[in-house]
Design a protein around this motif. Structure first.
Motif, PDB file in Angstrom:
ATOM      1  N   LEU A 108       0.832  -1.203   0.000  1.00  0.00           N
ATOM      2  CA  LEU A 108       0.000   0.000   0.000  1.00  0.00           C
ATOM      3  C   LEU A 108       0.868   1.255   0.000  1.00  0.00           C
ATOM      4  O   LEU A 108       0.587   2.218  -0.722  1.00  0.00           O
ATOM      5  CB  LEU A 108      -0.939   0.007   1.206  1.00  0.00           C
ATOM      6  N   ASN A 109       1.909   1.241   0.810  1.00  0.00           N
ATOM      7  CA  ASN A 109       2.792   2.411   0.863  1.00  0.00           C
ATOM      8  C   ASN A 109       3.501   2.653  -0.468  1.00  0.00           C
ATOM      9  O   ASN A 109       3.586   3.795  -0.940  1.00  0.00           O
ATOM     10  CB  ASN A 109       3.817   2.237   1.987  1.00  0.00           C
ATOM     11  N   ILE A 110       4.005   1.597  -1.080  1.00  0.00           N
ATOM     12  CA  ILE A 110       4.664   1.751  -2.379  1.00  0.00           C
ATOM     13  C   ILE A 110       3.647   2.137  -3.441  1.00  0.00           C
ATOM     14  O   ILE A 110       3.932   2.952  -4.331  1.00  0.00           O
ATOM     15  CB  ILE A 110       5.420   0.465  -2.755  1.00  0.00           C
ATOM     16  N   GLU A 169      14.599   0.652   1.189  1.00  0.00           N
ATOM     17  CA  GLU A 169      15.857   0.370   1.896  1.00  0.00           C
ATOM     18  C   GLU A 169      15.731   0.611   3.390  1.00  0.00           C
ATOM     19  O   GLU A 169      16.334  -0.095   4.203  1.00  0.00           O
ATOM     20  CB  GLU A 169      16.981   1.241   1.326  1.00  0.00           C
ATOM     21  N   THR A 170      14.941   1.607   3.769  1.00  0.00           N
ATOM     22  CA  THR A 170      14.754   1.925   5.184  1.00  0.00           C
ATOM     23  C   THR A 170      13.477   1.316   5.744  1.00  0.00           C
ATOM     24  O   THR A 170      13.474   0.711   6.820  1.00  0.00           O
ATOM     25  CB  THR A 170      14.705   3.455   5.385  1.00  0.00           C
ATOM     26  N   GLU A 171      12.391   1.457   4.996  1.00  0.00           N
ATOM     27  CA  GLU A 171      11.069   1.206   5.570  1.00  0.00           C
ATOM     28  C   GLU A 171      10.652  -0.257   5.609  1.00  0.00           C
ATOM     29  O   GLU A 171       9.828  -0.634   6.437  1.00  0.00           O
ATOM     30  CB  GLU A 171      10.019   2.029   4.823  1.00  0.00           C
ATOM     31  N   VAL A 172      11.188  -1.105   4.737  1.00  0.00           N
ATOM     32  CA  VAL A 172      10.832  -2.525   4.801  1.00  0.00           C
ATOM     33  C   VAL A 172      11.197  -3.099   6.163  1.00  0.00           C
ATOM     34  O   VAL A 172      10.405  -3.811   6.798  1.00  0.00           O
ATOM     35  CB  VAL A 172      11.507  -3.319   3.658  1.00  0.00           C
ATOM     36  N   ASP A 173      12.384  -2.788   6.658  1.00  0.00           N
ATOM     37  CA  ASP A 173      12.819  -3.319   7.953  1.00  0.00           C
ATOM     38  C   ASP A 173      12.185  -2.597   9.134  1.00  0.00           C
ATOM     39  O   ASP A 173      12.356  -3.017  10.281  1.00  0.00           O
ATOM     40  CB  ASP A 173      14.340  -3.262   8.065  1.00  0.00           C
ATOM     41  N   LYS A 174      11.464  -1.512   8.861  1.00  0.00           N
ATOM     42  CA  LYS A 174      10.716  -0.829   9.915  1.00  0.00           C
ATOM     43  C   LYS A 174       9.227  -1.198   9.887  1.00  0.00           C
ATOM     44  O   LYS A 174       8.432  -0.635  10.628  1.00  0.00           O
ATOM     45  CB  LYS A 174      10.875   0.691   9.777  1.00  0.00           C
ATOM     46  N   THR A 175       8.867  -2.137   9.037  1.00  0.00           N
ATOM     47  CA  THR A 175       7.491  -2.634   8.983  1.00  0.00           C
ATOM     48  C   THR A 175       7.453  -3.954   9.732  1.00  0.00           C
ATOM     49  O   THR A 175       7.944  -4.977   9.248  1.00  0.00           O
ATOM     50  CB  THR A 175       7.033  -2.829   7.523  1.00  0.00           C
ATOM     51  N   ALA A 176       6.914  -3.938  10.942  1.00  0.00           N
ATOM     52  CA  ALA A 176       6.922  -5.119  11.802  1.00  0.00           C
ATOM     53  C   ALA A 176       5.741  -6.028  11.485  1.00  0.00           C
ATOM     54  O   ALA A 176       4.653  -5.559  11.148  1.00  0.00           O
ATOM     55  CB  ALA A 176       6.881  -4.699  13.270  1.00  0.00           C
ATOM     56  N   ILE A 190      -4.598 -14.124  14.188  1.00  0.00           N
ATOM     57  CA  ILE A 190      -4.650 -12.656  14.240  1.00  0.00           C
ATOM     58  C   ILE A 190      -3.223 -12.126  14.119  1.00  0.00           C
ATOM     59  O   ILE A 190      -2.292 -12.672  14.710  1.00  0.00           O
ATOM     60  CB  ILE A 190      -5.246 -12.171  15.583  1.00  0.00           C
ATOM     61  N   GLY A 191      -3.070 -11.044  13.359  1.00  0.00           N
ATOM     62  CA  GLY A 191      -1.754 -10.431  13.248  1.00  0.00           C
ATOM     63  C   GLY A 191      -1.840  -8.926  13.189  1.00  0.00           C
ATOM     64  O   GLY A 191      -2.883  -8.361  12.868  1.00  0.00           O
ATOM     65  N   VAL A 192      -0.722  -8.275  13.492  1.00  0.00           N
ATOM     66  CA  VAL A 192      -0.653  -6.820  13.438  1.00  0.00           C
ATOM     67  C   VAL A 192       0.644  -6.419  12.745  1.00  0.00           C
ATOM     68  O   VAL A 192       1.693  -7.014  12.958  1.00  0.00           O
ATOM     69  CB  VAL A 192      -0.744  -6.187  14.843  1.00  0.00           C
ATOM     70  N   SER A 193       0.550  -5.428  11.868  1.00  0.00           N
ATOM     71  CA  SER A 193       1.707  -4.828  11.225  1.00  0.00           C
ATOM     72  C   SER A 193       1.696  -3.340  11.532  1.00  0.00           C
ATOM     73  O   SER A 193       0.650  -2.686  11.397  1.00  0.00           O
ATOM     74  CB  SER A 193       1.668  -5.071   9.718  1.00  0.00           C
ATOM     75  N   PHE A 194       2.865  -2.792  11.890  1.00  0.00           N
ATOM     76  CA  PHE A 194       2.932  -1.395  12.326  1.00  0.00           C
ATOM     77  C   PHE A 194       4.330  -0.857  12.068  1.00  0.00           C
ATOM     78  O   PHE A 194       5.283  -1.613  11.846  1.00  0.00           O
ATOM     79  CB  PHE A 194       2.587  -1.282  13.815  1.00  0.00           C
ATOM     80  N   HIS A 195       4.460   0.463  12.097  1.00  0.00           N
ATOM     81  CA  HIS A 195       5.761   1.095  11.896  1.00  0.00           C
ATOM     82  C   HIS A 195       6.556   0.982  13.189  1.00  0.00           C
ATOM     83  O   HIS A 195       6.102   1.374  14.253  1.00  0.00           O
ATOM     84  CB  HIS A 195       5.577   2.562  11.511  1.00  0.00           C
ATOM     85  N   ALA A 196       7.776   0.419  13.062  1.00  0.00           N
ATOM     86  CA  ALA A 196       8.531   0.052  14.251  1.00  0.00           C
ATOM     87  C   ALA A 196       9.977   0.521  14.163  1.00  0.00           C
ATOM     88  O   ALA A 196      10.487   0.847  13.092  1.00  0.00           O
ATOM     89  CB  ALA A 196       8.506  -1.478  14.396  1.00  0.00           C
TER      90      ALA A 196
END
Length: 289
Positions: A133-135, A153-160, A280-286
């Motif tokens: 969605l972000n891309i 490069e930055t945000e993939v690893d900050k998406t938990a 159930i799962g959650v994805s968030f900026h981490a």
């Protein structure tokens, strides 16, 4: 000029793909002896029927695409003079990416001026959905390929990605955990909390007993890891367990505020074949995975 691709393992539906300009690769599963390609063999995922069949004891399996199938997706774009950007589920999770490599070796001989750029979400289902969605938003706003790569490069690893499986037998049958561990976990009522690390591998984070304790532990991880969560989308995904997803959403809003940007979505059938119903799962900026 580039064309965006993603796959159904990222929970992207045809409607969402059209909204953001994606072309969609269908990742198959086999259920009761029949191979199904999502959104090719059906127009809309009837998730209630699918997960009810799993509750009744059906265990689906999944399989890789062939090189020819990848070529059928990509060659029309190369022939039209377009490069491709493919945002995909974790390459560490499937042999399908060997088929992709073989397909590209042949296509690059035929179209030496064309380029395929891969962006690995290092995950599957809800977090991959979040990244897509972000891309997609970047793409709609005119971002270049270089802009998208720099963001990733930055945000993939900050998406938990954090989730729990209600019934371990599905992971057991798929080989994600040993059969003994799956049986033992179900006998004593344990619900493992699983996260996907920065290598795109699923790892067990904790084991909880009962839904209440498990949801609280999920929330604790969000509290500990979140970074600027109010200014980013939160995805809560479920495999036919919307009441539980909404219960967790209420816990999140109580913690972070009623204006928290939560989007609920359903786990795709290919990933759902491994996690089973009621997950159930959650994805968030981490800060990190």
């Amino acid at each position: 000029m580039y064309t965006l691709f993603t796959d159904t393992d990222c929970d992207i539906t045809p409607e969402i793909a059209e909204r953001y300009g994606y072309k969609l690769i269908s990742m198959p599963y086999t259920i009761e002896g029949k191979q199904i390609f999502p959104y090719v063999d059906f127009k809309e995922f009837d998730y209630r029927d699918f997960y009810d069949r799993l509750r009744k004891g059906v265990i689906p399996t999944t399989s890789a695409l062939s090189p020819v199938e990848y070529m059928n997706y990509f060659e029309p774009e190369f022939a039209a003079g377009n490069d491709i950007v493919y945002i995909h589920f974790s390459a560490a999770m499937s042999a399908t990416f060997n088929s992709l490599r073989l397909a590209m070796e042949e296509l690059q001989e035929k179209y030496p001026d064309r380029k395929l750029t891969l962006i690995d979400t290092k995950g599957i289902t809800l977090g991959s959905y979040n990244i897509c969605l972000n891309i997609g938003e970047l793409h709609k706003n005119g971002a270049s390929l270089e802009d998208i790569q720099k963001w990733a490069e930055t945000e993939v690893d900050k998406t938990a990605f954090y989730f729990y499986a209600d019934d371990l037998k599905f992971f057991g049958k798929s080989g994600r955990v040993s059969g003994f561990a799956a049986f033992f976990g179900n006998i004593i009522g344990l619900k493992p909390i699983i996260f996907i690390d920065s290598d795109g591998q699923m790892k067990t984070k904790d084991k909880c007993r009962g839904r209440k304790q498990t949801l609280q532990k999920l929330l604790d991880y969000v509290i500990d890891l979140e970074e600027d969560i109010k200014n980013h989308r939160v995805i809560i995904a479920h495999s036919d367990a919307m009441p539980i997803a909404e219960e967790f959403g209420a816990m999140m809003k109580k913690q972070f505020g009623e204006d928290l940007n939560i989007e609920y979505e359903v786990v795709n059938p290919t990933a759902g074949s491994h996690c089973g119903p009621n997950a159930i799962g959650v994805s968030f900026h981490a800060k990190h995975r």
